[in-house]
Design an enzyme around this catalytic site. Structure first.
Site, PDB file in Angstrom:
ATOM      1  CG  HIS A 363      -1.975   1.088   1.086  1.00  0.00           C
ATOM      2  ND1 HIS A 363      -3.191   0.889   0.469  1.00  0.00           N
ATOM      3  CD2 HIS A 363      -1.941   2.394   1.433  1.00  0.00           C
ATOM      4  CE1 HIS A 363      -3.869   2.025   0.450  1.00  0.00           C
ATOM      5  NE2 HIS A 363      -3.131   2.955   1.033  1.00  0.00           N
ATOM      6  CB  ALA A 364       0.988   4.140  -2.291  1.00  0.00           C
ATOM      7  CG  HIS A 393      -1.990  10.721  -2.767  1.00  0.00           C
ATOM      8  ND1 HIS A 393      -3.160  11.333  -2.354  1.00  0.00           N
ATOM      9  CD2 HIS A 393      -1.493  10.095  -1.664  1.00  0.00           C
ATOM     10  CE1 HIS A 393      -3.360  11.076  -1.067  1.00  0.00           C
ATOM     11  NE2 HIS A 393      -2.364  10.321  -0.621  1.00  0.00           N
ATOM     12  CD  GLU A 394       1.682   7.941  -1.336  1.00  0.00           C
ATOM     13  OE1 GLU A 394       2.188   8.439  -0.314  1.00  0.00           O
ATOM     14  OE2 GLU A 394       0.562   7.388  -1.324  1.00  0.00           O
ATOM     15  CG  HIS A 397       1.535  12.389   1.727  1.00  0.00           C
ATOM     16  ND1 HIS A 397       0.582  13.019   2.492  1.00  0.00           N
ATOM     17  CD2 HIS A 397       0.922  11.292   1.203  1.00  0.00           C
ATOM     18  CE1 HIS A 397      -0.561  12.321   2.432  1.00  0.00           C
ATOM     19  NE2 HIS A 397      -0.382  11.284   1.664  1.00  0.00           N
ATOM     20  CD  GLU A 421      -3.686  11.263   3.164  1.00  0.00           C
ATOM     21  OE1 GLU A 421      -3.417  11.024   1.979  1.00  0.00           O
ATOM     22  OE2 GLU A 421      -3.049  10.763   4.120  1.00  0.00           O
ATOM     23  CG  HIS A 521      -6.530   3.463   5.107  1.00  0.00           C
ATOM     24  ND1 HIS A 521      -6.597   2.904   3.856  1.00  0.00           N
ATOM     25  CD2 HIS A 521      -5.730   4.549   4.994  1.00  0.00           C
ATOM     26  CE1 HIS A 521      -5.878   3.617   3.010  1.00  0.00           C
ATOM     27  NE2 HIS A 521      -5.334   4.619   3.665  1.00  0.00           N
ATOM     28  CE1 TYR A 531      -5.833   8.977   2.291  1.00  0.00           C
ATOM     29  CE2 TYR A 531      -6.965   7.689   3.967  1.00  0.00           C
ATOM     30  CZ  TYR A 531      -5.802   8.028   3.310  1.00  0.00           C
ATOM     31  OH  TYR A 531      -4.615   7.431   3.654  1.00  0.00           O
TER      32      TYR A 531
END
Ligand code: X8Z
Ligand code: ZN
Length: 620
Positions: A363-364, A393-394, A397, A421, A521, A531
Site C-alpha cells: 500500500h503506497a 499523491h505521495e 506528502h 492528503e 486503513h 480522505y
C-alpha cells in the site's frame, strides 16, 4: 498512507504532530490524571509550575519525541519493506518506546495547561495531549504488537485457490488487477471473496486492539479513540462529526446522479440478473476491490461517440517509462511550480517497485524519516494511469514534509490530516489532457466537445469515492464507541456500505467474517475521514490556485503547471505546517475559512447536467 495519529506512532510517515485542539473537559482530565500519574515523573514535582519550567518541558518533549519517533520510523520502514518475524519485533519494540514517551509526556503536559504561555507553546501543549496514554507496560506492549502484526498480516495476505498450494496463491496486487480488468462476474466474485476472507484471521486481534486503544484514549480523558480522532480538527469532536455530515449532504446529489447512471451501464454490461433495477449493486462489479473508485469502469460508462482516451498505460509501456521515470515526471510538476528538486537520497532509499524476493506492504505511503532531508516513498508501482496519479499523491506528502522541515518538531505536520492528503491530489487535478499531451503521454488533446468524457473519468475517481471515504470512519467511530461489537462488525459495515455507497456484498456474510479489515486503513488503524476532507478540499485549493494563476474558464480545464505565482502561494501554506489552526492555512491560499464543496460541485456541474439528462432519458 501518511501521518498516523501520533499515539499510534506507527508506520508510514508518522508525524509527531497531530493538530487538533479540542481537549477533554478538565474534570475528565482530572480523573484520568489521578489514575495515570502513578508513573508520571512530573507528578513528583512540588509547587506551582513556572513559565520557564513549561518552556523547558516543551523543548525537551519535542526533542525526545522526535528522536524516538525517528527511530520508530526507521524500524517501521525496515519492517514494511521486508516483513519477517524479526523485523516485526524490532518495529513493535521501537514503536512501544515512542508510544510510552508520548503517553507520559501527554500526562505531564497537563501540569502546564493554565500558565500564560506564548500562543505557540499553548498550541504545542494541546498537541502533546492529543495522544493515547497507555501507562500499563503490558497494554503498551500488546498495543504495539497487535498493530505490527495486523499491518504485516495485511501486507502478506494471499488468497490461495487450493489451500496449501503456493502456486495457486494470489496477492492483493494480482487480485486488484482482476477486479480492474475482468468483465466476467464469476471471476470477479471469486477474486473479491478471496481477498475478503484474508481479514478474518486478524479479526480477534483487531477487537483486542480496539479495547486497548480505548483504554489509552480514556486515560487521556477522551470518551474513546474515535472521540480522540475527531478532536484533531481545531473544533470539538461533535462539531467535527456535524461538519463532515454537512459536507456529505452537499455532495450527495452529485453522487446519486453518478450512481444511477453507472447502474444503467452496469446493467447493460452484466444484465439484470447481476444488476438490479433498484437497491444496492453488488460490490464486485465496480472495477475496484472496495468499490471506492470506479475509473476502471470508464470504458463501459464513457459517453457514446468520440470520447477522450486518457489511459496512459500503453504509452508508458511502449515508451519504456518505468517507475523511476514516472516518479521523475511527477517531480517535474512540483519543480515547475518553483519547488525544490527531491534530495538524491529520495531515489536511493525509496521503494518504487515490488521486490521479488520478500514480503512487503505494497500500500503506497510517504515517509518523513528524520524530519529533515530523509524523505522516501514506498510503492509497488505498475505502469498504469492510476499509479501515475498515486505518485503525484505521495509526492504531495513529501513536498509538504520538505516545506515544513524548518518548523519545530510538534509543528511538523499538516494543517490537519485532510490537508496532508489533499496536496498531491490538488496537483493531480492539474494533470489535464493538455498536460498529458505536453509530456507525450497521450496523442491527442480532446476538444471541448469531449469535456463530459474527461469529467466522467475524474468523477469515477473522485465523486465515486466520497461515500466510501465518509463511511469507513462512521463504522470505526461506532466500533470505538462500543456501539458495534465484534459479532456485528460485518452487519454494520454492510449497512453503511448499502446506505452510503449503494453497494452490497456479492454473497451472504461469512461466519466470523471481517470485511472492514480487508481495507488497509482498518488493518493498519489509519484514520480515514482525512480522505473525505481531502477530496472536497482539493477542489477548493485547485479553484484558489487557478485564480492565483490568473486563470479564467471552466475549472476542469485549468492546470497550474509551470505557474510560479500559484506555486508560491501553495508553498507558503505548506511551510506553515501545523503551526496554525487549519482554517488559517486554508485562508492563506483561498481567502476562505470553511470547507466548502461548491468548488467540487462547480467543477462537475457540466457532468451533473449531462448525467441527469441521460438518467431521465433512460428512465423512459
Ligand atoms: O491510502 C491512500 C494513499 C496513501 S495515503 C495511497 N489513499 C486512500 C486509499 O487508498 O484508500 C489515497 C486515496 C484513498
Ligand atoms: Zn496519502
Amino acid at each position: 498512507m501518511l501521518k498516523k495519529t501520533k499515539m499510534s506512532l506507527a508506520f508510514a510517515s508518522l508525524s509527531l504532530t497531530t493538530m487538533a485542539l479540542a481537549l477533554p473537559s478538565a474534570d475528565a482530565q482530572q480523573t484520568a490524571t489521578s489514575k495515570a500519574n502513578a508513573h508520571s515523573s512530573a507528578s513528583a514535582k512540588k509547587g506551582a509550575p513556572t513559565v520557564a519550567e513549561a518552556e523547558k518541558f516543551i523543548k525537551d518533549a519535542e526533542e525526545k519525541l522526535e528522536r524516538l519517533g525517528n527511530a520508530a520510523q526507521r524500524a517501521a520502514w525496515v519492517y514494511e519493506t521486508h516483513i519477517t518475524d524479526d523485523t516485526e519485533l524490532i518495529f513493535s519494540q521501537a514503536n512501544e518506546l515512542a508510544l510510552g514517551a508520548a503517553g507520559e509526556l501527554a500526562i505531564q503536559a497537563r501540569r502546564y495547561n493554565n500558565l500564560p504561555l506564548s500562543a505557540d507553546n499553548k498550541r504545542k501543549l494541546k498537541l502533546l495531549q492529543l495522544s493515547l496514554s497507555l501507562s500499563n507496560d503490558k497494554d503498551r506492549e500488546q498495543y504495539a504488537k497487535l498493530s505490527a502484526q495486523m499491518n504485516g498480516a495485511y501486507g502478506k495476505g494471499k488468497y490461495c485457490k487450493k489451500p496449501g498450494d503456493e502456486a495457486s496463491c494470489l496477492n492483493l496486487g494480482q487480485l486488484e488487477a482482476i477486479l480492474a480488468k475482468s468483465r466476467n462476474p464469476a471471476e470477479l466474485k471469486d477474486a473479491w471473496l478471496g481477498w475478503h476472507q484474508v481479514a478474518s484471521s486478524y479479526k480477534d486481534s483487531y477487537a483486542k486492539y480496539v479495547e486497548v486503544s480505548n483504554k489509552g484514549a480514556r486515560e487521556m480523558g477522551f470518551a474513546d479513540t474515535g472521540a480522540l480522532w475527531r478532536s484533531q480538527y481545531d473544533m470539538p469532536p461533535e462539531a467535527f462529526a456535524a461538519e463532515t455530515e454537512r459536507l456529505w449532504q452537499q455532495v450527495k446529489p452529485l453522487y446519486d446522479s453518478l450512481h444511477q447512471y453507472v447502474r444503467l451501464k452496469l446493467q447493460q454490461t452484466y444484465g439484470k440478473a447481476e444488476v438490479p433495477d433498484n437497491g444496492p449493486i453488488p460490490a464486485h462489479l465496480f472495477g475496484n476491490m472496495w468499490s471506492q473508485s470506479w475509473e476502471n469502469l470508464y470504458p463501459i460508462v464513457k459517453p457514446q461517440g468520440p470520447a477522450a482516451n486518457l489511459d496512459i498505460a500503453e504509452t508508458l509501456k511502449a515508451k519504456n517509462i518505468d517507475a523511476k521515470a514516472m516518479t521523475k515526471m511527477s517531480e517535474g510538476f512540483y519543480t515547475s511550480l518553483g519547488m525544490q528538486s527531491l534530495p538524491a537520497s529520495f531515489y536511493e532509499r525509496s521503494q518504487l517497485t515490488k521486490p521479488r524476493d520478500r514480503e512487503v506492504v505494497c500500500h503506497a505511503s510517504a515517509w518523513d524519516v528524520d524530519g529533515d532531508q530523509d524523505v522516501r516513498i514506498k510503492m509497488c508501482i505498475n505502469q498504469t494511469t492510476e499509479d501515475f496519479l498515486v505518485i503525484h499523491h505521495e509526492l504531495g506528502h513529501i513536498y509538504y514534509d520538505l516545506a515544513y522541515r524548518k518548523q519545530s518538531p510538534l509543528f511538523k505536520g499538516g494543517a490537519n490530516d485532510g490537508f496532508h492528503e489533499a496536496i498531491g491530489d490538488t496537483v493531480a487535478l492539474s494533470v489535464t489532457p493538455e498536460y498529458l499531451h505536453k509530456l507525450g503521454l497521450i496523442n491527442q488533446v480532446p476538444d471541448a466537445s469531449q469535456d463530459v468524457g474527461v469529467l466522467m473519468d475524474r468523477a469515477l475517481q473522485k465523486v465515486a469515492f466520497l461515500p466510501f471515504a465518509y463511511l469507513v470512519d462512521q463504522w470505526r467511530w461506532k466500533v470505538y464507541a462500543g456501539q458495534v461489537k465484534p459479532a456485528d462488525y460485518d452487519k454494520v459495515w454492510w449497512e453503511l456500505r448499502e446506505k452510503y455507497q449503494g453497494v452490497k456484498r456479492p454473497a451472504p456474510s461469512e461466519a466470523n467474517g471481517f470485511d472492514a479489515g480487508a481495507k488497509y486503513h482498518v488493518a493498519s488503524d489509519t484514520p480515514y475521514a482525512r480522505y473525505f476532507l481531502a477530496t472536497i478540499l482539493q477542489f477548493q485549493l485547485h479553484r484558489a490556485l487557478c485564480r492565483e494563476a490568473g486563470y479564467v474558464g471552466p475549472l476542469n480545464r485549468c492546470s497550474i503547471y509551470e505557474n510560479k505565482a500559484a506555486g508560491k502561494k501553495f508553498q507558503a501554506m505548506l511551510e506553515m505546517g501545523t503551526s496554525r489552526p487549519w482554517n488559517e492555512a486554508l485562508k492563506a491560499v483561498s481567502g476562505e475559512e470553511k470547507l466548502d464543496a461548491t468548488a467540487m460541485l462547480d467543477y462537475f456541474a457540466p457532468l451533473k447536467t449531462w448525467l441527469d439528462a441521460q438518467n431521465k432519458a433512460m428512465a423512459k
